[in-house]
Design a protein around this motif. Structure first.
Motif, short mmCIF file in Angstrom:
data_model
loop_
_atom_site.label_atom_id
_atom_site.label_comp_id
_atom_site.label_asym_id
_atom_site.label_seq_id
_atom_site.Cartn_x
_atom_site.Cartn_y
_atom_site.Cartn_z
N THR A 116 0.99 -1.13 -0.05
CA THR A 116 -0.11 0.07 -0.17
C THR A 116 0.89 1.13 -0.04
O THR A 116 2.01 1.56 0.96
CB THR A 116 -0.84 -0.14 1.18
N PRO A 118 0.66 5.07 0.18
CA PRO A 118 -0.33 6.66 0.40
C PRO A 118 -0.29 7.59 -0.57
O PRO A 118 1.01 7.65 -1.42
CB PRO A 118 0.28 6.88 1.64
N ALA A 119 -1.16 8.35 -0.72
CA ALA A 119 -0.97 9.65 -1.68
C ALA A 119 -0.14 10.67 -0.90
O ALA A 119 0.19 10.83 0.26
CB ALA A 119 -2.02 10.39 -1.51
N GLY A 120 0.94 11.19 -1.86
CA GLY A 120 1.95 12.09 -1.36
C GLY A 120 1.50 13.22 -0.70
O GLY A 120 0.47 13.82 -1.21
N GLN A 121 1.97 13.35 0.71
CA GLN A 121 1.92 14.68 1.04
C GLN A 121 3.03 15.48 1.59
O GLN A 121 4.01 14.65 1.68
CB GLN A 121 0.95 14.39 2.38
N ALA A 128 4.58 17.51 -1.72
CA ALA A 128 3.81 16.18 -2.17
C ALA A 128 4.42 15.65 -3.35
O ALA A 128 4.26 14.28 -3.35
CB ALA A 128 2.34 16.62 -2.16
N GLN A 129 4.62 16.42 -4.39
CA GLN A 129 5.25 15.74 -5.70
C GLN A 129 6.62 14.99 -5.38
O GLN A 129 6.76 14.01 -6.06
CB GLN A 129 5.30 16.63 -6.81
N ASP A 132 5.81 11.61 -3.47
CA ASP A 132 5.37 10.82 -4.33
C ASP A 132 6.57 10.10 -5.30
O ASP A 132 6.44 8.95 -5.34
CB ASP A 132 4.34 11.53 -5.44
N TYR A 135 8.19 7.55 -3.13
CA TYR A 135 7.43 6.45 -2.87
C TYR A 135 7.76 5.49 -4.22
O TYR A 135 7.96 4.33 -4.07
CB TYR A 135 5.84 6.59 -2.70
N ARG A 136 7.69 6.13 -5.43
CA ARG A 136 7.77 5.17 -6.56
C ARG A 136 9.34 4.72 -6.80
O ARG A 136 9.48 3.50 -7.06
CB ARG A 136 7.73 6.13 -8.02
#
Length: 324
Positions: A116, A118-121, A128-129, A132, A135-136
């Protein structure tokens, strides 16, 4: 000329003869009626017998037909009709087409889809970008280390090295491209002579992010990977014999300015792990092999009741040594 008419015949003109003829005619008529009355029942009886015989035949056919229908319905009620062929018995005790069935990984998703994200913050100095993107990058690193064919098949860590910052790559290159060792096995999943089934490894877990020092973002990965190994007939008795589990708790560090260019990018931080249902002799050399590969060593590890927690990334890592 003689009169030849019937009504003028001398006998007919005699009153006595006429009375006698009329009486005889009436008597004859009575006899005819009696004969008719006696004959009618016989004709009626013959007709009734034919009808009865006909009705009996028809009734018998109808009864047989009804009986056939009832018997068909009775058979239908006992016999559900054509059934699909039953599965052939699996001689090895496991279904190699569905190797994760009856294991904790039965409902996990394939590969990193089971992790899972999560959306980037925005975290600390990272937008946030940027979170993200971090995470990738971490997901790619997990895939290279635990799922990549170079690591699994060739013991080659170059796919993971390519994702690291220049200085981190230089630090780990010799170890990740050398022969298998326990240390190398903590960074990569390495396989020996036992080969995986075509079924893709399954995973479950999640990522979280927090701020580190200035210019640092720490992404924590908590996840478990299950691998399904091929097996020869008779070498495995149940799915746990062919499906080992590798649980990891890892920190990935993303750096940017004010860090130097050589340190900018991805580095590997603190980590810990737990492996179960594997061959103990192999894991002591850094190699992951299925439990059945240990012919004479019984499994020593957490009881079945604790296995759900052992493979739950939200729970603490087990402290038991499964190969003592």
């Amino acid at each position: 000329m003689e009169d030849a008419r019937l009504e003028t015949h001398p006998d007919l003109m005699d009153p006595e003869w006429r009375k006698r003829a009329e009486r005889e005619a009436r008597l004859g008529a009575k006899k005819d009626r009696k004969r008719q009355r006696k004959q009618r029942p016989r004709r009626r009886f013959r007709m009734t017998r034919r009808v009865v015989v006909g009705l009996f035949v028809i009734g018998t056919v109808a009864l047989l037909g009804a009986t056939a229908v009832v018997m068909h319905q009775m058979r239908g009620s006992a016999d559900p009709g054509p059934q699909p062929p039953k599965a052939a018995p699996v001689l090895t005790g496991v279904d190699l087409d569905r190797p994760f069935d009856r294991t904790p990984a039965a409902n996990w998703r394939e590969g990193t889809a089971g992790i899972t994200v999560p959306a980037g913050q925005a975290v600390g100095g990272f937008s946030a970008q940027e979170v993200d993107a971090a995470y990738r990058k971490v997901t790619e690193a997990i895939s290279a280390a635990r799922l990549g064919s170079r690591a699994l098949r060739d013991h080659d860590g170059s796919e993971l090295l390519a994702l690291l910052a220049p200085n981190e790559r230089a630090r780990l290159e010799a170890m990740l491209t050398s022969a298998p060792t326990v240390e190398k096995g903590s960074y990569l999943t390495l396989l020996g002579s036992n080969r995986l089934l075509p079924a893709r490894p399954r995973m479950t877990g999640f990522l979280t992010a927090k701020a580190g020092r200035k210019g640092e973002l720490i992404v924590h990965a908590s996840y478990v990977t299950a691998y399904a190994f091929d097996v020869r007939p008779g070498d495995a008795r149940s799915p746990v014999d062919i499906v080992p589990f590798v649980r990891d708790e890892e920190d990935y560090v993303l750096r940017k300015a004010p860090f130097a260019k050589g340190d900018a990018g991805l580095s590997l931080g603190a980590s810990s792990g737990f492996t179960s249902r594997m061959a103990c002799d192999a894991i002591k050399t850094g190699i992951l092999a299925p439990q059945y590969a240990d012919k004479d060593r019984p499994l020593v590890g957490p009881p079945v009741a604790d296995e759900v927690a052992a493979y739950d990334p939200t729970k603490p890592l087990p402290s038991l040594d499964t190969c003592r």
